[in-house]
Design a protein around this motif. Structure first.
Motif, PDB file in Angstrom:
ATOM      1  N   THR A  33       5.905  21.548  24.107  1.00 53.37           N
ATOM      2  CA  THR A  33       4.405  21.462  24.683  1.00 53.37           C
ATOM      3  C   THR A  33       4.574  20.695  25.898  1.00 53.37           C
ATOM      4  O   THR A  33       3.720  20.830  26.791  1.00 53.37           O
ATOM      5  CB  THR A  33       3.612  21.257  23.602  1.00 53.37           C
ATOM      6  N   LEU A  34       5.128  19.371  25.426  1.00 51.22           N
ATOM      7  CA  LEU A  34       5.364  18.465  26.817  1.00 51.22           C
ATOM      8  C   LEU A  34       6.328  18.352  27.435  1.00 51.22           C
ATOM      9  O   LEU A  34       7.703  18.587  27.144  1.00 51.22           O
ATOM     10  CB  LEU A  34       4.977  17.144  25.846  1.00 51.22           C
ATOM     11  N   ARG A  41       5.671   9.076  28.140  1.00 52.31           N
ATOM     12  CA  ARG A  41       4.071   8.409  28.060  1.00 52.31           C
ATOM     13  C   ARG A  41       3.786   8.465  26.785  1.00 52.31           C
ATOM     14  O   ARG A  41       3.131   7.565  26.291  1.00 52.31           O
ATOM     15  CB  ARG A  41       3.374   9.321  28.923  1.00 52.31           C
ATOM     16  N   ALA A  42       3.956   9.628  25.850  1.00 51.08           N
ATOM     17  CA  ALA A  42       3.448   9.619  24.333  1.00 51.08           C
ATOM     18  C   ALA A  42       4.019   8.716  23.567  1.00 51.08           C
ATOM     19  O   ALA A  42       3.509   8.243  22.582  1.00 51.08           O
ATOM     20  CB  ALA A  42       3.445  11.272  24.111  1.00 51.08           C
ATOM     21  N   VAL A  43       5.441   8.079  23.703  1.00 53.21           N
ATOM     22  CA  VAL A  43       6.164   7.428  22.913  1.00 53.21           C
ATOM     23  C   VAL A  43       5.498   6.173  22.842  1.00 53.21           C
ATOM     24  O   VAL A  43       5.492   5.398  21.831  1.00 53.21           O
ATOM     25  CB  VAL A  43       7.626   7.123  23.697  1.00 53.21           C
ATOM     26  N   ALA A  52      -3.656   5.094  23.560  1.00 54.23           N
ATOM     27  CA  ALA A  52      -3.998   6.613  23.303  1.00 54.23           C
ATOM     28  C   ALA A  52      -5.226   6.669  23.356  1.00 54.23           C
ATOM     29  O   ALA A  52      -6.006   7.413  24.238  1.00 54.23           O
ATOM     30  CB  ALA A  52      -3.581   7.095  21.975  1.00 54.23           C
ATOM     31  N   GLN A  53      -6.259   5.747  22.944  1.00 51.61           N
ATOM     32  CA  GLN A  53      -7.586   5.783  23.051  1.00 51.61           C
ATOM     33  C   GLN A  53      -8.096   5.564  24.602  1.00 51.61           C
ATOM     34  O   GLN A  53      -8.998   6.028  25.019  1.00 51.61           O
ATOM     35  CB  GLN A  53      -8.237   4.834  22.103  1.00 51.61           C
ATOM     36  N   GLU A  54      -7.365   4.540  25.162  1.00 52.98           N
ATOM     37  CA  GLU A  54      -7.602   4.494  26.679  1.00 52.98           C
ATOM     38  C   GLU A  54      -7.392   5.508  27.559  1.00 52.98           C
ATOM     39  O   GLU A  54      -8.326   5.894  28.187  1.00 52.98           O
ATOM     40  CB  GLU A  54      -6.781   3.130  26.922  1.00 52.98           C
ATOM     41  N   ILE A  55      -6.427   6.254  27.269  1.00 52.25           N
ATOM     42  CA  ILE A  55      -6.036   7.362  28.068  1.00 52.25           C
ATOM     43  C   ILE A  55      -7.206   8.325  27.636  1.00 52.25           C
ATOM     44  O   ILE A  55      -7.641   9.206  28.583  1.00 52.25           O
ATOM     45  CB  ILE A  55      -4.746   7.765  27.768  1.00 52.25           C
ATOM     46  N   ARG A  56      -7.620   8.586  26.416  1.00 50.92           N
ATOM     47  CA  ARG A  56      -8.386   9.710  26.045  1.00 50.92           C
ATOM     48  C   ARG A  56      -9.624   9.438  26.760  1.00 50.92           C
ATOM     49  O   ARG A  56     -10.448  10.498  27.003  1.00 50.92           O
ATOM     50  CB  ARG A  56      -8.761   9.646  24.511  1.00 50.92           C
ATOM     51  N   GLN A  57     -10.029   8.064  26.656  1.00 53.42           N
ATOM     52  CA  GLN A  57     -11.477   7.849  27.370  1.00 53.42           C
ATOM     53  C   GLN A  57     -11.455   7.705  28.778  1.00 53.42           C
ATOM     54  O   GLN A  57     -12.760   7.643  29.368  1.00 53.42           O
ATOM     55  CB  GLN A  57     -11.894   6.600  26.543  1.00 53.42           C
ATOM     56  N   ARG A  65      -5.563  15.404  32.298  1.00 57.92           N
ATOM     57  CA  ARG A  65      -4.520  16.558  31.969  1.00 57.92           C
ATOM     58  C   ARG A  65      -3.373  16.194  31.127  1.00 57.92           C
ATOM     59  O   ARG A  65      -3.169  16.893  30.098  1.00 57.92           O
ATOM     60  CB  ARG A  65      -3.737  16.734  33.111  1.00 57.92           C
ATOM     61  N   PHE A  66      -3.088  15.031  30.897  1.00 57.13           N
ATOM     62  CA  PHE A  66      -2.113  14.606  29.838  1.00 57.13           C
ATOM     63  C   PHE A  66      -2.623  14.604  28.309  1.00 57.13           C
ATOM     64  O   PHE A  66      -2.130  15.186  27.590  1.00 57.13           O
ATOM     65  CB  PHE A  66      -1.591  13.009  30.219  1.00 57.13           C
ATOM     66  N   TRP A  67      -3.958  14.265  28.416  1.00 55.19           N
ATOM     67  CA  TRP A  67      -4.539  14.235  27.204  1.00 55.19           C
ATOM     68  C   TRP A  67      -4.710  15.565  26.645  1.00 55.19           C
ATOM     69  O   TRP A  67      -4.466  15.853  25.377  1.00 55.19           O
ATOM     70  CB  TRP A  67      -5.918  13.579  27.067  1.00 55.19           C
ATOM     71  N   LYS A  68      -5.046  16.596  27.326  1.00 55.99           N
ATOM     72  CA  LYS A  68      -5.025  17.989  26.974  1.00 55.99           C
ATOM     73  C   LYS A  68      -3.729  18.362  26.368  1.00 55.99           C
ATOM     74  O   LYS A  68      -3.582  19.180  25.369  1.00 55.99           O
ATOM     75  CB  LYS A  68      -5.498  18.822  28.219  1.00 55.99           C
ATOM     76  N   ALA A  69      -2.600  18.215  27.198  1.00 54.72           N
ATOM     77  CA  ALA A  69      -1.225  18.529  26.818  1.00 54.72           C
ATOM     78  C   ALA A  69      -1.005  18.036  25.702  1.00 54.72           C
ATOM     79  O   ALA A  69      -0.332  18.420  24.639  1.00 54.72           O
ATOM     80  CB  ALA A  69      -0.316  18.208  28.003  1.00 54.72           C
ATOM     81  N   TYR A  70      -1.138  16.701  25.488  1.00 57.09           N
ATOM     82  CA  TYR A  70      -1.043  15.754  24.114  1.00 57.09           C
ATOM     83  C   TYR A  70      -1.807  16.565  22.993  1.00 57.09           C
ATOM     84  O   TYR A  70      -1.230  16.500  21.862  1.00 57.09           O
ATOM     85  CB  TYR A  70      -1.505  14.312  24.409  1.00 57.09           C
TER      86      TYR A  70
END
Length: 82
Positions: A33-34, A41-43, A52-57, A65-70
């Motif tokens: 998937t990634l 980045r996910a590590v 993760a919350q900061e990226i999501r928001q 784009r990253f959050w959708k892939a994650y």
């Protein structure tokens, strides 16, 4: 059993449910998937879950784009690794 950055972070975490089998399965889902850079980045989420919350928001296109892939990775891992 897959190995890579996600698997290593999973095994190094303090989560009770971790195992070589589970972490390998999660890595396999990440490989499907990634991209490698997205995996790296996910590590960071293992060490700092709040990131993760900061990226999501975030409103930045790159973060979106990253959050959708994650999220797609998380959904796949959940299906594969139960």
């Amino acid at each position: 059993m897959a190995s890579g950055p996600i698997s290593s972070a999973c095994m190094a975490s303090d989560r009770r449910a971790r195992s070589r089998a589970l972490c390998g399965c999660i890595q396999a889902a990440a490989d499907q998937t990634l991209s490698r850079s997205e995996q790296r980045r996910a590590v960071a989420f293992y060490k700092d879950p709040h990131s993760a919350q900061e990226i999501r928001q975030s409103d930045r296109e790159r973060d979106e784009r990253f959050w959708k892939a994650y999220r797609a990775y998380g959904d796949r891992a959940e299906r594969l690794c139960r």
